[in-house]
Design a protein around this motif. Sequence first.
Motif, PDB file in Angstrom:
ATOM      1  N   ASP A  27      86.617  15.067   0.907  1.00 21.34           N
ATOM      2  CA  ASP A  27      87.647  14.296   0.482  1.00 21.34           C
ATOM      3  C   ASP A  27      87.198  12.537   0.559  1.00 21.34           C
ATOM      4  O   ASP A  27      87.441  11.828  -0.096  1.00 21.34           O
ATOM      5  CB  ASP A  27      88.985  14.280   1.208  1.00 21.34           C
ATOM      6  CG  ASP A  27      89.688  15.714   0.668  1.00 21.34           C
ATOM      7  OD1 ASP A  27      89.785  15.917  -0.410  1.00 21.34           O
ATOM      8  OD2 ASP A  27      90.170  16.202   1.565  1.00 21.34           O
TER       9      ASP A  27
ATOM     10  N   HIS B  82      88.528   9.643   8.386  1.00 17.14           N
ATOM     11  CA  HIS B  82      88.581   8.152   7.914  1.00 17.14           C
ATOM     12  C   HIS B  82      87.384   7.791   7.269  1.00 17.14           C
ATOM     13  O   HIS B  82      86.289   8.239   7.711  1.00 17.14           O
ATOM     14  CB  HIS B  82      89.076   7.322   9.054  1.00 17.14           C
ATOM     15  CG  HIS B  82      90.218   7.975   9.808  1.00 17.14           C
ATOM     16  ND1 HIS B  82      90.133   8.747  10.840  1.00 17.14           N
ATOM     17  CD2 HIS B  82      91.487   7.781   9.554  1.00 17.14           C
ATOM     18  CE1 HIS B  82      91.370   9.017  11.066  1.00 17.14           C
ATOM     19  NE2 HIS B  82      92.315   8.371  10.417  1.00 17.14           N
TER      20      HIS B  82
ATOM     21  N   VAL C 171      91.971   7.602   4.444  1.00 17.17           N
ATOM     22  CA  VAL C 171      92.351   8.504   5.536  1.00 17.17           C
ATOM     23  C   VAL C 171      92.761   9.746   4.652  1.00 17.17           C
ATOM     24  O   VAL C 171      93.388   9.870   3.538  1.00 17.17           O
ATOM     25  CB  VAL C 171      93.321   8.271   6.237  1.00 17.17           C
ATOM     26  CG1 VAL C 171      94.605   7.788   5.549  1.00 17.17           C
ATOM     27  CG2 VAL C 171      93.913   9.311   7.293  1.00 17.17           C
ATOM     28  N   THR C 172      92.250  11.123   5.020  1.00 12.21           N
ATOM     29  CA  THR C 172      92.782  12.363   4.610  1.00 12.21           C
ATOM     30  C   THR C 172      92.977  13.310   5.652  1.00 12.21           C
ATOM     31  O   THR C 172      92.242  13.035   6.946  1.00 12.21           O
ATOM     32  CB  THR C 172      91.728  12.952   3.554  1.00 12.21           C
ATOM     33  OG1 THR C 172      92.194  13.928   2.967  1.00 12.21           O
ATOM     34  CG2 THR C 172      90.401  13.066   4.188  1.00 12.21           C
ATOM     35  N   THR C 173      93.903  14.170   5.329  1.00 10.99           N
ATOM     36  CA  THR C 173      94.016  15.310   6.563  1.00 10.99           C
ATOM     37  C   THR C 173      93.981  16.848   6.048  1.00 10.99           C
ATOM     38  O   THR C 173      94.510  16.973   4.929  1.00 10.99           O
ATOM     39  CB  THR C 173      95.215  15.183   7.171  1.00 10.99           C
ATOM     40  OG1 THR C 173      95.439  15.956   8.311  1.00 10.99           O
ATOM     41  CG2 THR C 173      96.553  15.326   6.393  1.00 10.99           C
ATOM     42  N   ASP C 174      93.521  17.656   6.525  1.00 14.59           N
ATOM     43  CA  ASP C 174      93.733  18.906   6.193  1.00 14.59           C
ATOM     44  C   ASP C 174      93.876  19.881   7.160  1.00 14.59           C
ATOM     45  O   ASP C 174      93.016  19.768   8.420  1.00 14.59           O
ATOM     46  CB  ASP C 174      92.138  19.443   5.504  1.00 14.59           C
ATOM     47  CG  ASP C 174      92.109  19.242   3.877  1.00 14.59           C
ATOM     48  OD1 ASP C 174      92.915  19.621   3.463  1.00 14.59           O
ATOM     49  OD2 ASP C 174      91.124  18.658   3.735  1.00 14.59           O
TER      50      ASP C 174
ATOM     51  N   THR D  84      91.945  15.089  10.662  1.00 18.72           N
ATOM     52  CA  THR D  84      92.082  13.869   9.859  1.00 18.72           C
ATOM     53  C   THR D  84      90.824  13.096   9.775  1.00 18.72           C
ATOM     54  O   THR D  84      90.205  12.830  10.968  1.00 18.72           O
ATOM     55  CB  THR D  84      93.109  13.079  10.539  1.00 18.72           C
ATOM     56  OG1 THR D  84      94.368  13.895  10.657  1.00 18.72           O
ATOM     57  CG2 THR D  84      93.584  11.747   9.635  1.00 18.72           C
TER      58      THR D  84
END
Lengths: 330, 330
Positions: A77, A139, A45-48, A137
């Motif tokens: 990402d 996934h 998981v990543t968030t920007d 976000t």
Amino acid sequence: MKLSDLTEGQIIASFQGLIPRGNFTDLGSGDDCAVVRAPGGRFVVTTDVLVAGQHFRLDWSSPEQIGARAAAQNLADIAAMGAEPTALVVSLVLPGDLELDWLTRMVAGMAGEVRPTGAGIVGGDLAVGDQLVIAVTAHGHVGERPITRAGARPGDTVAVVGTLGRSAAGLAALSRGLVAPELVGSAIPETFREAVSTYRVPKPPLRAGRLAAERGATAMMDVSDGLVLDATRLAEASGVHIDLSATALGPDRLALSAAGEALGTDPMTWVLTGGEDHALLVTFPAHVLVTDPFRAIGTVGAIGVDPSLGPRVTLEGRPITGGWDHFHQS
Amino acid sequence: MKLSDLTEGQIIASFQGLIPRGNFTDLGSGDDCAVVRAPGGRFVVTTDVLVAGQHFRLDWSSPEQIGARAAAQNLADIAAMGAEPTALVVSLVLPGDLELDWLTRMVAGMAGEVRPTGAGIVGGDLAVGDQLVIAVTAHGHVGERPITRAGARPGDTVAVVGTLGRSAAGLAALSRGLVAPELVGSAIPETFREAVSTYRVPKPPLRAGRLAAERGATAMMDVSDGLVLDATRLAEASGVHIDLSATALGPDRLALSAAGEALGTDPMTWVLTGGEDHALLVTFPAHVLVTDPFRAIGTVGAIGVDPSLGPRVTLEGRPITGGWDHFHQS
């Protein structure tokens, strides 16, 4: 039609049909949560978060481009872990006087970037605010071995896949007024065409992340803040030193030579310190032959007894620094 | 110390030690992605965005309360699927003149809400902007059967767990100047104490979500926009009618009677249309005895041949509407 003339339900209904459900979605948006499959028993998981005026300008990019960019940088990402994207959720802060048309076009651009990957847009939230904000976000699912920044070992080859410096050159051309912001596609002067297009929507090599993992990558990350700064982060996480080859970066420099001449900038500056092309920086063991689409650009070395004695990243053996910090701009 | 005096790395370092790693985290923040375990081979995900001035006021709530609230409302969405929270990621848009102390206190409040659940805060992003924005995405793992809004069947009992109307009453008390915003805890007049505390940090019954699933819940959602509006959503998703009992809601109304008198409002209005306590609205099959902590508040009925002919939700058989829309406020 302005958003303040509509209910939240009407706004959502206007773009609901545009968004991809995705191949991993057991339950899409509309409930308290979405339900997404995680075949490996875990997920990445990543968030920007992107802010109007800070990460994009409404007068420099179309709504579709802004949406595509927000998705692309998160998908990069996911790729940088050697993972495959499965699902995104999107929170938006929207000024009440924003046109509904802008919003639906932005969502269409985001959907167009996400759909080919097989991932879905499975949820989101809308709020009213003074400044437009897009928080994504993303996934993904990953095999046995997510590729972190920490696995590079002395003797490894440093490689890159994707472009370097184009986005920074495009931003410079727009900032200096050398490209009229209303120009798009082939109407942009050729000198800046690829640079401005990359600034507007980066083209991260999304499939190359999995490929790098399959080929034995020891470490990987996406280049979002500039090659030198991000290579420094990888070197620090891995406890190694990285030496970059100016010769190997020559093609990137050459690709920006006309833009550099027009702007009075050595294009190597963009190549070394420009972020947001979202290329992937990868290290491979020495026994792995670096072949297309990857390009060898340096080598991993050991650090001395005292890591503070020398720089983490050098260019042809010489110290170099640079990068970008959103909070503290020198 | 203002954020604009610091680098992003320094800002992150200031709160890194506060955040819980969580019991499901294979790889925490610092890489391109975090890696989170999903024991059931899938995960639930929800996102909520809070905007200063819209969802909270910096002069009405402490930084800790604002952080706790942002976490609590996302955790309530996880609970409302019958799931257990595993991981949160947090994107923040921060004005440059914000004090670092405010930020670390907000993160501490969020961490304090998350830590007891066993979930981790596993990643995030920071950006500069004019208006403070907190975007939280929360994840959970769920057993064989996530509890959606769509499973209620005629004959089911409608139940609730958690409080109703307190947050709305607290907001009304602060808005009308009946509680000085600097008052906290026991310094708040008793008439408004629970209401103002719930407005500042709702106390969703997080464990009750799993319990409801174990007891055979057919449908569930959290009450974020008011009981009537959210019950309508559940009824629509399930294709049923819901009749609420005014008698059964009596204790909620009674708990707010002093506040209602002071504000000249029938507290039943808050109970029926006030959101943001994040109670859980649950339906159970008729054979399930509704016991503590759940309270029966109504029944599920069939809808007629033409669903447009009658309301989805009634109170003692009479039509009722109400709720809250952030975009279109009548």
